[in-house]
Design an enzyme around this catalytic site. Structure first.
Site, PDB file in Angstrom:
ATOM      1  N   PHE A  82       4.959  -7.176  -9.600  1.00 48.58           N
ATOM      2  CA  PHE A  82       6.184  -7.902  -9.247  1.00 48.58           C
ATOM      3  C   PHE A  82       6.790  -8.475 -10.531  1.00 48.58           C
ATOM      4  CE2 PHE A  82       4.438  -7.444  -5.131  1.00 48.58           C
ATOM      5  CZ  PHE A  82       5.410  -7.754  -4.188  1.00 48.58           C
TER       6      PHE A  82
ATOM      7  N   PHE B  51      -3.515  -2.437   6.793  1.00 53.40           N
ATOM      8  CA  PHE B  51      -3.941  -3.801   6.480  1.00 53.40           C
ATOM      9  C   PHE B  51      -5.032  -3.793   5.408  1.00 53.40           C
ATOM     10  CE2 PHE B  51      -2.094  -4.883  10.792  1.00 53.40           C
ATOM     11  CZ  PHE B  51      -0.989  -5.504  10.252  1.00 53.40           C
TER      12      PHE B  51
ATOM     13  N   ARG C  63       1.320   6.913   7.717  1.00 53.07           N
ATOM     14  CA  ARG C  63       1.557   6.610   9.127  1.00 53.07           C
ATOM     15  C   ARG C  63       3.060   6.507   9.407  1.00 53.07           C
ATOM     16  NH1 ARG C  63      -1.269   1.185  10.033  1.00 53.07           N
ATOM     17  NH2 ARG C  63      -0.517   0.891   7.912  1.00 53.07           N
TER      18      ARG C  63
ATOM     19  N   LYS D  57       0.833  -1.222   0.000  1.00 53.69           N
ATOM     20  CA  LYS D  57       0.000   0.000   0.000  1.00 53.69           C
ATOM     21  C   LYS D  57       0.857   1.256   0.000  1.00 53.69           C
ATOM     22  CE  LYS D  57      -2.396  -0.709   3.679  1.00 53.69           C
ATOM     23  NZ  LYS D  57      -1.876  -2.053   3.989  1.00 53.69           N
TER      24      LYS D  57
ATOM     25  N   THR E  31       3.968   1.686  -0.929  1.00 51.91           N
ATOM     26  CA  THR E  31       4.692   1.813  -2.188  1.00 51.91           C
ATOM     27  C   THR E  31       3.789   2.392  -3.277  1.00 51.91           C
ATOM     28  OG1 THR E  31       6.119  -0.048  -1.606  1.00 51.91           O
ATOM     29  CG2 THR E  31       6.001   0.536  -3.938  1.00 51.91           C
TER      30      THR E  31
ATOM     31  N   TRP F 201       7.265   0.165  -8.000  1.00 51.71           N
ATOM     32  CA  TRP F 201       8.482  -0.224  -7.275  1.00 51.71           C
ATOM     33  C   TRP F 201       9.691  -0.057  -8.198  1.00 51.71           C
ATOM     34  CZ3 TRP F 201      12.771  -3.189  -7.485  1.00 51.71           C
ATOM     35  CH2 TRP F 201      13.481  -3.422  -6.293  1.00 51.71           C
TER      36      TRP F 201
ATOM     37  N   ALA G   6      -3.894  -1.404  12.277  1.00 54.81           N
ATOM     38  CA  ALA G   6      -5.308  -1.522  11.911  1.00 54.81           C
ATOM     39  C   ALA G   6      -5.940  -2.814  12.413  1.00 54.81           C
ATOM     40  CB  ALA G   6      -5.468  -1.443  10.395  1.00 54.81           C
TER      41      ALA G   6
ATOM     42  N   LYS H  80       7.417  -7.640   9.417  1.00 50.46           N
ATOM     43  CA  LYS H  80       6.617  -6.983   8.390  1.00 50.46           C
ATOM     44  C   LYS H  80       7.419  -5.984   7.574  1.00 50.46           C
ATOM     45  CE  LYS H  80       2.434  -4.226   7.732  1.00 50.46           C
ATOM     46  NZ  LYS H  80       3.103  -3.059   7.130  1.00 50.46           N
TER      47      LYS H  80
END
Length: 557
Positions: free
Chosen positions: A383, A303, A96, A73, A75, A411, A275, A107
């Site tokens: 990806f 999340f 955040r 999210k 990124t 990315w 979250a 994570k």
């Protein structure tokens, strides 16, 4: 290159002084409190002035349920912000703050990845401007003052067995989940059982993120219920007489932080509630400031959309006074194949059948967000292992349910990789938004819980343990029954069973406790086995980290 290597290569040659970044959105050096050359806080007078400025459009970025395959999210939010700037839009991002728990655990950080990052990456992911430390200190100061009150005669008649306030630590430490304090004799305090939360799950974090200014911060702190008397009457921070002291510790932490992306897009980073065990959104002050500074403000909710986005819509938006003009749901081919039953080790192999089966997870999130009456689109976080056929299939699956999906290789390509997504967002912002909340504020707590379970999670019903039933009776007796509810639930599934992937239905959610958080202005509903103090994995990320004799950090993602 790794994320940190990309960030360091750009930090060395490409970062602008934060004063220059501020100038791009009409701020001057007088509006800033500098933390070196590349970080700053916005001053209280500036925040007060911007509160009355006109607001831009608001884009909320959310995602499918997280998996070990990753979603991205942050990124996508960052790449989209950079892409909108390339399209000539005055975009400002609001994110955040990272917690050291995930950073040192498994994570990862919260600064994006690849060429869609905010910098200085190392500073933001570690101590930043000290907000997390200030929050931890404030939480533990209040705990110390409560225990001192018990020791010094207990004039408030607090029942040590019914205290709600817990200490906190901004690191995953399972050994502190349940502890006994005050041992060793009379001089060491009143012995009692208690628990630690991770700092980002504390009520003070929620208070910081929902407060509209310092006066509101103090008012919210004063309303925090720290426990009950022997007669079961609630006792607040105001009753303890320490509201001013706790607010003082949070004075600087209450100011949003300004940094930049690799492409110099202004980014406000402030507050970091999880979250799954908190409300999962950055501060109202940061989002409101982004709306005032930009034509388009982009923010994210933690999340999956069943957690962070629902809480944004039903908890944060009423305080913010602004609802999203568009919602972007981030999905990956890898994660959807994982939801379709593919093992983690096999996700790089094309599997169009599993992708179609795993799409059920994304489809439910799409439906959930559409029910709020806001335009919805899907960003495919690309990806390198994704095949053209899989990308085409996912776009077609989304089109079949009436939603635009856009491949977004942000990315690898930064803002350039997000141009098609930016165009889709701009088109969505031209559509009408007719926001409809999930529930009426006047409904009872159990009605709100059951609405979320049946309409967002897809469950059949809710059961309540004896402890939860007792807590609900206390809530009703004290007149708190109409507060919003903040569900604490595993992030990995729509249900309260972390292993139930995809889009399970006909399940029962078990509520084991309901905790009043009057300072935050909501009730926390504990479901299943979710914990407010996570643990570290078998091989923590910390084992890969180092710093050399020149101060260069490695292994930080």
């Amino acid at each position: 290159m790794s994320d940190i290597e990309i960030a360091q290569a750009n930090e060395a040659h490409n970062m602008l002084p934060i004063t220059k970044v501020a100038e791009s959105v009409g701020l001057t050096a007088a509006d800033l409190e500098l933390y070196g050359n590349y970080k700053a806080k916005l001053s209280i007078p500036t925040l007060r002035r911007l509160r009355h400025a006109s607001q831009g459009k608001l884009v909320l970025v959310t995602s499918i349920n997280p998996t070990p395959a990753g979603e991205g999210k942050s990124t996508v939010t960052i790449g989209l912000g950079d892409a909108l700037r390339l399209r000539g839009q005055k975009a400002v991002i609001a994110l955040r703050e990272p917690s050291l728990g995930p950073v040192m655990g498994m994570k990862g950080g919260a600064t994006g990845g690849g060429y869609s990052q905010v910098v200085p990456m190392e500073d933001i992911n570690l101590h930043f401007t000290g907000d997390m430390h200030a929050l931890t200190t404030a939480v533990d100061t209040l705990a110390a003052l409560i225990d001192n009150h018990l020791q010094q005669g207990n004039a408030l008649n607090l029942d040590p067995r019914r205290l709600l306030w817990r200490r906190a630590l901004d690191i995953n430490d399972r050994a502190l989940r349940h502890v006994v304090i005050g041992l060793g004799g009379h001089a060491n305090g009143v012995p009692r059982e208690t628990e630690f939360d991770i700092t980002v799950a504390s009520e003070l974090m929620a208070v910081l993120c929902l407060a509209e200014d310092l006066a509101d911060l103090k008012a919210r702190i004063s309303r925090i219920v720290i426990g009950y008397t022997y007669d079961r009457a609630p006792v607040t921070v105001a009753d303890l007489g320490v509201t001013g002291a706790i607010a003082m510790l949070l004075k600087d932490a209450s100011k949003p932080n300004l940094v930049q992306t690799l492409a110099h897009t202004p980014t406000l980073i402030h507050g970091g509630p999880f979250a799954n065990i908190a409300h999962g959104c950055n501060s109202v002050l940061a989002t409101r400031t982004a709306l005032a500074l930009g034509d388009i403000a982009l923010t994210e909710a933690g999340f999956g959309a069943d957690l962070g986005a629902e809480k944004f819509m039903d908890i944060k938006a009423p305080v913010l006074g602004k609802t999203p003009d568009a919602v972007v749901i981030v999905a990956t081919v890898r994660a959807l194949k994982y939801n379709g039953g593919v093992k983690l080790a096999d996700l790089t192999t094309e599997n169009r059948t599993a992708l179609a089966e795993g799409f059920a997870n994304l489809r439910r999130h799409i439906t959930n967000m559409q029910r709020y009456g806001v335009p919805v689109l899907v960003a495919i976080n690309h990806f390198v292992s994704d095949t053209p056929a899989e990308i085409a299939d996912l776009i077609a699956l989304c089109e079949a349910v009436g939603v635009t999906a856009v491949d977004a290789p942000v990315w690898a390509d930064g803002g350039q990789g997000g141009l098609a997504l930016a165009d889709a967002v701009l088109a969505a912002l031209q559509q009408p938004a007719h926001f409809t909340p999930l529930y009426a504020q006047a409904t009872t707590a159990t009605e709100k819980i059951e609405t979320i379970v049946t309409e967002i999670y897809g469950g059949r019903n809710v059961t309540y343990t004896k402890e939860a039933q007792t807590a609900l009776r206390t809530i009703r007796r004290n007149g708190w029954d109409q507060l919003p509810v903040c569900m604490a639930k595993t992030q990995y599934s729509f249900s309260d069973d972390a292993k139930a992937l995809g889009a399970p239905d006909d399940f029962t959610i078990t509520v084991r406790d309901v905790i009043p958080k009057l300072g935050a202005g909501f009730l926390v509903v504990m479901t299943g086995t979710v914990l407010t103090m996570p643990g570290l994995p078998k091989v923590p990320a910390a084992e890969r980290m180092d710093v050399d004799e020149n101060g260069k950090i490695s292994g930080l993602f």
